[in-house]
Design an enzyme around this catalytic site. Sequence first.
Site, PDB file in Angstrom:
ATOM      1  N   HIS A  91       0.764  -1.155  -0.053  1.00 60.14           N
ATOM      2  CA  HIS A  91      -0.209   0.069   0.057  1.00 60.14           C
ATOM      3  C   HIS A  91       0.820   1.368  -0.103  1.00 60.14           C
ATOM      4  O   HIS A  91       0.184   2.357  -0.089  1.00 60.14           O
ATOM      5  CB  HIS A  91      -1.028  -0.086   1.233  1.00 60.14           C
ATOM      6  CG  HIS A  91      -0.217   0.354   2.457  1.00 60.14           C
ATOM      7  ND1 HIS A  91       0.232  -0.807   3.176  1.00 60.14           N
ATOM      8  CD2 HIS A  91       0.112   1.423   3.292  1.00 60.14           C
ATOM      9  CE1 HIS A  91       0.924  -0.180   4.406  1.00 60.14           C
ATOM     10  NE2 HIS A  91       0.676   0.862   4.153  1.00 60.14           N
TER      11      HIS A  91
HETATM   12  C1  UD1 Z   1      -1.994   5.231   5.947  1.00 60.10           C
HETATM   13  C2  UD1 Z   1      -0.582   5.808   6.702  1.00 60.10           C
HETATM   14  C3  UD1 Z   1       0.549   4.579   6.325  1.00 60.10           C
HETATM   15  C4  UD1 Z   1      -0.166   3.330   6.899  1.00 60.10           C
HETATM   16  C5  UD1 Z   1      -1.441   3.028   6.520  1.00 60.10           C
HETATM   17  C6  UD1 Z   1      -1.914   1.702   6.717  1.00 60.10           C
HETATM   18  C7  UD1 Z   1      -0.252   8.084   6.510  1.00 60.10           C
HETATM   19  C8  UD1 Z   1       0.786   9.140   5.732  1.00 60.10           C
HETATM   20  N1  UD1 Z   1      -0.215   6.842   6.073  1.00 60.10           N
HETATM   21  O1  UD1 Z   1      -1.763   5.233   4.400  1.00 60.10           O
HETATM   22  O2  UD1 Z   1       1.412   5.064   7.096  1.00 60.10           O
HETATM   23  O3  UD1 Z   1       0.846   2.410   6.850  1.00 60.10           O
HETATM   24  O4  UD1 Z   1      -2.371   4.255   6.634  1.00 60.10           O
HETATM   25  O5  UD1 Z   1      -3.146   1.446   6.121  1.00 60.10           O
HETATM   26  O6  UD1 Z   1      -0.941   8.375   7.537  1.00 60.10           O
HETATM   27  N2  UD1 Z   1      -8.878   4.988   1.497  1.00 60.10           N
HETATM   28  C9  UD1 Z   1     -10.478   4.494   1.400  1.00 60.10           C
HETATM   29  N3  UD1 Z   1     -10.693   4.052   2.558  1.00 60.10           N
HETATM   30  C10 UD1 Z   1     -10.315   4.089   3.727  1.00 60.10           C
HETATM   31  C11 UD1 Z   1      -9.067   5.159   3.832  1.00 60.10           C
HETATM   32  C12 UD1 Z   1      -8.527   5.295   2.732  1.00 60.10           C
HETATM   33  O7  UD1 Z   1     -10.559   4.088   0.351  1.00 60.10           O
HETATM   34  O8  UD1 Z   1     -11.081   3.912   4.862  1.00 60.10           O
HETATM   35  C13 UD1 Z   1      -8.302   5.356   0.493  1.00 60.10           C
HETATM   36  C14 UD1 Z   1      -8.553   6.734  -0.232  1.00 60.10           C
HETATM   37  O9  UD1 Z   1      -8.523   6.645  -1.538  1.00 60.10           O
HETATM   38  C15 UD1 Z   1      -7.119   7.449   0.143  1.00 60.10           C
HETATM   39  C16 UD1 Z   1      -6.097   6.131  -0.018  1.00 60.10           C
HETATM   40  O10 UD1 Z   1      -6.864   5.064   0.491  1.00 60.10           O
HETATM   41  O11 UD1 Z   1      -7.017   8.595  -0.561  1.00 60.10           O
HETATM   42  C17 UD1 Z   1      -5.095   6.424   1.118  1.00 60.10           C
HETATM   43  O12 UD1 Z   1      -5.357   6.669   2.462  1.00 60.10           O
HETATM   44  P1  UD1 Z   1      -4.603   7.459   3.539  1.00 60.10           P
HETATM   45  O13 UD1 Z   1      -5.232   7.571   4.684  1.00 60.10           O
HETATM   46  O14 UD1 Z   1      -4.263   8.950   2.923  1.00 60.10           O
HETATM   47  O15 UD1 Z   1      -3.410   6.654   3.540  1.00 60.10           O
HETATM   48  P2  UD1 Z   1      -2.955   5.253   3.415  1.00 60.10           P
HETATM   49  O16 UD1 Z   1      -2.233   4.852   2.163  1.00 60.10           O
HETATM   50  O17 UD1 Z   1      -4.138   4.398   4.000  1.00 60.10           O
END
Ligand code: UD1
Length: 371
Positions: free
Chosen positions: A209
Amino acid sequence: MLKVLVVAGARPNFIKIAPIYHELIRRGHTARLVHTGQHYDASLSHTFFADLKLPKPAHALEVGSGSHAEQTARVMERFDPVLLAEDPDWVVVVGDVNSTLAAALVTAKRRSESGVRIAHVEAGLRSGDWAMPEEVNRVLTDRLSDLLLTHSPESAGHLAREGIESERAVFVGNVMMDSLFAVNDQARDDQPGPWGTLPPRGYGVVTLHRPSNVDTPALLTALVAGLGSHAEHLPLVWPIHPRTRKSMERFGIAIPTGITMAEPQGYRAMVKLVGGAAVVITDSGGLQEETTAIGIPCVTVRESTERPVTVEVGTNRLVPWPPTSHGLRSAVLEAIEQGPTGGSRESGLPEGWDGRAAFRIVDALERAGKR
Ligand code: UD1
């Protein structure tokens, strides 16, 4: 008795706060959960609360997704009034996600007027890679915190090099192990996931991820090709993070034969799945540690790790960098050849991986006391 606000936002946070929350309550302290809403899908959030027997959060900030700036800013704006209303002795933040830094920053700005203090759990981890958003979050959260609850013996050196006074740090060990040991035995008897019953040690598990791996078409294509070459011989189960699923769709990358894609899994289901695997291929921090604790070979698709002890114990290895399909393939073959290894809970686990980190965390909070 202490009043503690415990903040969590993303999947790995929930695993870390659960034992701390339960221990605070067991000792009669007031613990109030704040969920920032950085992760909001049921599979990344609610399932973890259920698996870890956490109550509904007292405050749900519902910040959702966005750029780093948007997400961090939204947590800051919405956490500030909660902090003022709750007026706790301590704010406990865990790990290294954007929510961790945002909550710590808000609390630091209110510290002098209310006397509230910040405790950072999993302090002192360093990858040395400033391109990782998590490294920025780790370094700054440690700088802002009053009590640094460190995860590994080498943390003290990292903090000293950054000029952080040693009196602020207390070694408590790895709190993820508290959760892992609590569910590992229970999970064994659970029903298998949607992939059905798999032969023990007859399959691999994949999770990817990190933006650095999944946001670039050439790299993600190479990684999937490397995985595909194994899947011909060893079935792979890949619970796919929403970020990665979106990238696969956007880049038009097909799923190779032999790879079973699944929704992100809850904590218990993941522990069970990993426990039976021949190998885990991941870029997650938590899985590097969980595989070390249960002796499963792990291949980490990252240039560096903030958890070097997992490599020293021998379960974990980093892929040759920059990653290629061939490099990934040989690292996985090597890992499978080596087979299960590493310590056991009784003998060889790293210091502080004993399932009692939450006791030491609450001890440290009690010693540091009220405002
Ligand atoms: C975040 C953390 C990362 C951690 C990971 C665990 C930061 C910088 N990153 O990364 O350190 O290892 O979580 O999973 O804080 N999305 C969904 N549903 C959700 C949440 C997110 O669809 O419930 C999608 C969205 O498109 C979003 C993308 O995932 O833009 C990324 O989510 P985000 O919380 O920004 O970062 P992670 O990649 O999950």
